[in-house]
Design a protein around this motif. Structure first.
Motif: not given
Length: 483
Positions: A136-143
């Protein structure tokens, strides 16, 4: 004492209201439809998850018509999402435990696998939470924050930011021996800067909610499979159960020792209750009811209720020699191969849909039989019986195949609600400090017992053929490692 217990699962959410005597006063269910994507992706709509919890819970509470004393929640275990802690709004889809898209990341960290296993009791595999969190952090969002779904659902119910230790033990981020978030593991997954939820026991009261009527405590947080282990009174080391849901999940009680498996199984926290932590071995079959749904989607059956009517007779050669490896989402223990694919072998022009249906059911049973043998090896003594629950236990063909292949008596739990009953048991212990686990869940009788009908030699010969078929489905990398 009236408990609203909610089992938030992959294919649906079930809510029950039970009284102090364990009687179920009301039931409500809401169906969910995971999205199966190319590349091994499996997602759920977080809004649908929350709506299913609220709708099922409210329907059950209204149908019961009694004042509630607490709300308990069992969860999927390894399904994760990112969300905004200020608003509670989801920022991503829920990435389901079956999702395999973090496989490449896991492969890139193969050098850490042994250390991760030593710290966690688990396998470095995308089935568990942390690889999906990293994805998720790599591909979708850092928020926002990235957590398992239980943390988000509880936050939406009562504002708490928590997870229970059984759920956390499925994350690859918890040290198994001390039951705490582990800095070394967080660094392995590049999640050291993440805000992590507070760890709580399954009998902790974490807040209150008015989502289902007048304000009541929220408690009884536990992973779905561990909840079923508790409900089925698998309290002594060596007792075991298998739940046949979307997948099939075998858990064997270890007691207070966090012994690591040497057979390819995982070791997790079963629960933390009354200040004591208990552990369990577990093994997974990724597709059980989801494989049956696949049969229905192909038009071979209309639904799970048709399995026994369509399945061919066992006969002298089970399924007319047809074998199925239902690895529709890869293979878990002991192979841990996300790239494994499903297969039917041994088909001829005389093969009917009945043979295919029986072969698939026997393929599920063969995987579970393998897990029972591995659990016995880890425990130092073979299992003496297998307790079972879940929707597919209604299939007499599957249950008899399970007894035949595992060479064990199979005892069917008398209620179809093992998981919410286990969560409710935790809530009852939270509300009444004088109750122990044995008092809450003991004393049930199986609704059916299936004894092995096959001789041991026939079962062994079948499993030898099936294991060869399973090895043929492994990805090239895993095939080399298993030679």
């Amino acid at each position: 004492m009236h408990i609203l217990a909610i089992d938030q699962g992959t294919s649906g959410t079930k809510a029950i209201v039970m009284d102090a005597g364990g009687a179920v006063l009301a039931i409500a269910e809401e169906t969910l439809y995971p999205r199966y994507l190319e590349g091994g992706g499996v997602e759920q709509d977080p809004g649908a998850l929350l709506d299913s919890v609220l709708t099922a819970g409210r329907r059950a509470a209204e149908a019961a018509g009694v004042p509630l004393d607490a709300v308990a929640l069992a969860n999927q275990g390894e399904t994760v999402l990112a969300w905004d802690p200020a608003t509670g709004e989801p920022l991503t889809p829920a990435i389901v435990w079956q999702d395999r898209r973090a496989e490449r990341w896991c492969a890139s960290r193969a050098a850490d696998a042994d250390r991760v296993a030593a710290l966690t009791g688990l396998v470095l595999d995308p089935y568990f939470s942390a690889p999906k969190m990293r994805w998720i952090r790599d591909e979708l969002t850092a928020e926002g924050v990235v957590t398992t779904t239980d943390t988000w659902l509880v936050h939406r119910l009562c504002g708490a930011f928590v997870t229970d230790t059984s759920t956390a033990s499925r994350s690859l981020l918890l040290g198994l021996d001390d039951g705490q978030w582990n800095g070394e593991l967080l660094d392995v997954f590049g999640l050291g800067a993440e805000r992590l939820p507070e760890l709580v026991a399954s009998d902790a009261v974490v807040g209150t909610t008015t989502a289902f009527g007048p304000e009541v405590p929220v408690t009884g947080l536990i992973v779905d499979q561990q909840a079923a282990l508790l409900a089925e009174a698998c309290l002594e080391a060596g007792t075991a159960k298998c739940t046949y849901g979307t997948g099939a999940f075998l858990l064997a009680q270890l007691g207070t020792s966090p012994a690591r498996s040497v057979s390819g199984l995982a070791t997790s926290i079963a629960w933390r209750l009354r200040g004591e932590t208990r552990y369990c071995l577990d093994g997974q079959v990724y597709t059980a009811a989801s494989a049956v749904r696949w049969l229905a989607d192909l038009g071979l059956i209309s639904g799970a209720d048709q399995l026994d009517a369509v399945a061919a007779s066992s006969g002298d050669a089970s399924g007319d020699g047809v074998l199925c490896v239902p690895a529709l989402a890869g293979l878990a223990a002991p192979w841990w191969d996300a790239g494994a694919t499903a297969s039917f072998t041994g088909m001829t022009l005389s093969t009917s849909r009945g043979h295919l249906v029986r072969a698939l059911l026997e393929g599920v049973a063969a995987q579970v039989a393998g897990l029972t043998a591995l659990a016995g090896a880890d425990l130092g003594a073979p299992l003496t019986r297998l307790r079972v629950d879940g929707g597919l236990t209604r299939s007499r063909v599957l249950m008899q195949a399970q007894a035949d292949l595992a060479q064990l008596p199979v005892e069917v739990y008398p209620s179809p609600h093992a998981t919410p009953l286990g969560a409710a048991a935790c809530a009852r212990m939270a509300l009444d400090p004088g109750l122990g686990a044995a008092e809450v869940v003991g004393g049930w009788r199986p609704s059916a017992v299936y004894e092995p009908a096959w001789p041991a030699e026939r079962a062994a010969a079948y499993l030898e053929r099936w294991q060869a078929a399973a090895r043929a489905t492994l990805s090239s990398k895993s095939s080399e490692e298993n030679q």
